[in-house]
Design a protein around this motif. Structure first.
Motif, short mmCIF file in Angstrom:
data_model
loop_
_atom_site.label_atom_id
_atom_site.label_comp_id
_atom_site.label_asym_id
_atom_site.label_seq_id
_atom_site.Cartn_x
_atom_site.Cartn_y
_atom_site.Cartn_z
N ASP A 15 -10.38 3.79 -6.55
CA ASP A 15 -9.00 3.83 -7.04
C ASP A 15 -8.95 3.74 -8.56
O ASP A 15 -8.02 4.26 -9.19
CB ASP A 15 -8.18 2.69 -6.44
CG ASP A 15 -7.75 2.98 -5.00
OD1 ASP A 15 -8.01 4.09 -4.53
OD2 ASP A 15 -7.16 2.09 -4.37
N ARG A 64 0.83 -1.20 0.00
CA ARG A 64 0.00 0.00 0.00
C ARG A 64 0.87 1.26 0.00
O ARG A 64 0.55 2.23 -0.68
CB ARG A 64 -0.90 0.00 1.24
CG ARG A 64 -1.80 1.20 1.42
CD ARG A 64 -2.99 1.15 0.49
NE ARG A 64 -2.83 1.95 -0.69
CZ ARG A 64 -3.73 2.06 -1.64
NH1 ARG A 64 -4.87 1.41 -1.55
NH2 ARG A 64 -3.52 2.81 -2.71
N ASP A 113 0.88 4.06 -2.98
CA ASP A 113 0.66 5.49 -2.74
C ASP A 113 1.70 6.33 -3.48
O ASP A 113 1.39 7.41 -3.99
CB ASP A 113 0.72 5.79 -1.24
CG ASP A 113 -0.51 5.28 -0.49
OD1 ASP A 113 -1.52 5.00 -1.15
OD2 ASP A 113 -0.43 5.16 0.74
#
Length: 288
Positions: free
Chosen positions: A138, A47, A51
């Motif tokens: 997303d 994650r 990002d």
């Protein structure tokens, strides 16, 4: 410098030419990876890496293309989010890909401005997308991030074209950016993005969202791109923003005008309240 032959190229020739260049990344992405490795060490997660990629359209596209290539060999699910790309490739491959990636020239003002708009659109897409209880906000954010990739490639490898379009807009020869692009280049930069997406065989969902006309999710992606451009050009004073808020309300009927305005990156509470008021004035005649 462009040669005389290149000056006659249309969107197909430019897409073929640009799609063969090695994709770079923003220098900050390399710095962020080193910083997070120093802070988190072995606790650095997929994650965290996603990002970093999700804030860099070049890196995100580079990851996506690599992940899709690997997926096609394994016949897995299509990759449509930064996290999905990291999971498909693995963290070791991500590190190597970013480490070996050439960096863009951040002193290129046109590229920096275009990239900032892409990032702004992506952040807004995440915020507004979540309000729709979208199963995959997303995906909308990734489409918004990649929406300007055609223009970004031009700024990187043929800056004379977007610079000429910008000059036509600022001089008043063209009233809108799309008109300036058509007048100077003969095509819209969005069409270049879509042509490159086709050459790269990106998952069909992403071009659909970038095109921005087929369904509510695509309309939301397109609206975030437009709103980011308005924010970048005039901040909360841009006259198009109240209309953007009204359209967002139609796409996200459960959200209030105030909340929608408050989600705009870089807008303070007072500016958001003023935008919501102006938006309300636009819809007052048609809503009780």
């Amino acid at each position: 410098m462009l040669n005389e032959h290149q000056r006659q190229w249309g969107v197909d020739q430019w897409a073929a030419y640009l799609s063969n260049h090695e994709l770079p990344c923003m220098p900050r992405s390399k710095a962020q990876l080193l910083e997070r490795e120093s802070e988190l060490g072995e606790q650095l997660s997929a994650r965290d890496l996603a990002d970093i990629a999700g804030a860099d359209p070049f890196l995100c596209l580079r990851l996506l293309r690599a992940a899709e290539s690997r997926r096609s060999q394994r016949l897995g699910h299509e990759t449509t989010t930064p996290l999905g790309a990291v999971m498909q490739l693995g963290t070791d491959t991500f590190h190597k890909l970013l480490r070996d990636c050439p960096a863009t020239n951040e002193e290129n003002a046109g590229l920096a401005a275009c990239e900032a708009r892409s990032h702004l659109a992506s952040r807004l897409a995440l915020r507004w997308g979540m309000a729709r209880t979208d199963l995959q906000p997303d995906e909308i954010a990734m489409a918004a991030l990649l929406s300007e990739i055609g223009e970004l490639l031009l700024w990187s490898f043929a800056p004379e074209l977007p610079l000429a379009a910008l000059e036509a807009l600022h001089s008043g020869k063209a009233q809108r950016s799309i008109q300036a692009q058509m007048d100077v280049c003969g095509f819209r930069f969005k069409d270049l993005t879509l042509k490159c997406a086709s050459i790269w065989n990106l998952p069909p969902l992403l071009p659909q969202l970038i095109r921005g006309i087929d369904n509510t999710r695509a309309n939301l992606s397109r609206l975030c791109i437009d709103t980011a451009r308005h924010l970048a050009s005039g901040g909360h004073h841009d006259p198009a923003l109240p209309s953007d808020i009204v359209e967002a309300r139609h796409l996200i009927p459960g959200a209030s005008l105030n909340w929608l305005a408050e989600q705009l990156p870089g807008i303070d509470e007072e500016g958001a309240a003023l935008l919501a008021l102006k938006a309300a004035e636009l819809i007052e005649p048609t809503e009780p």
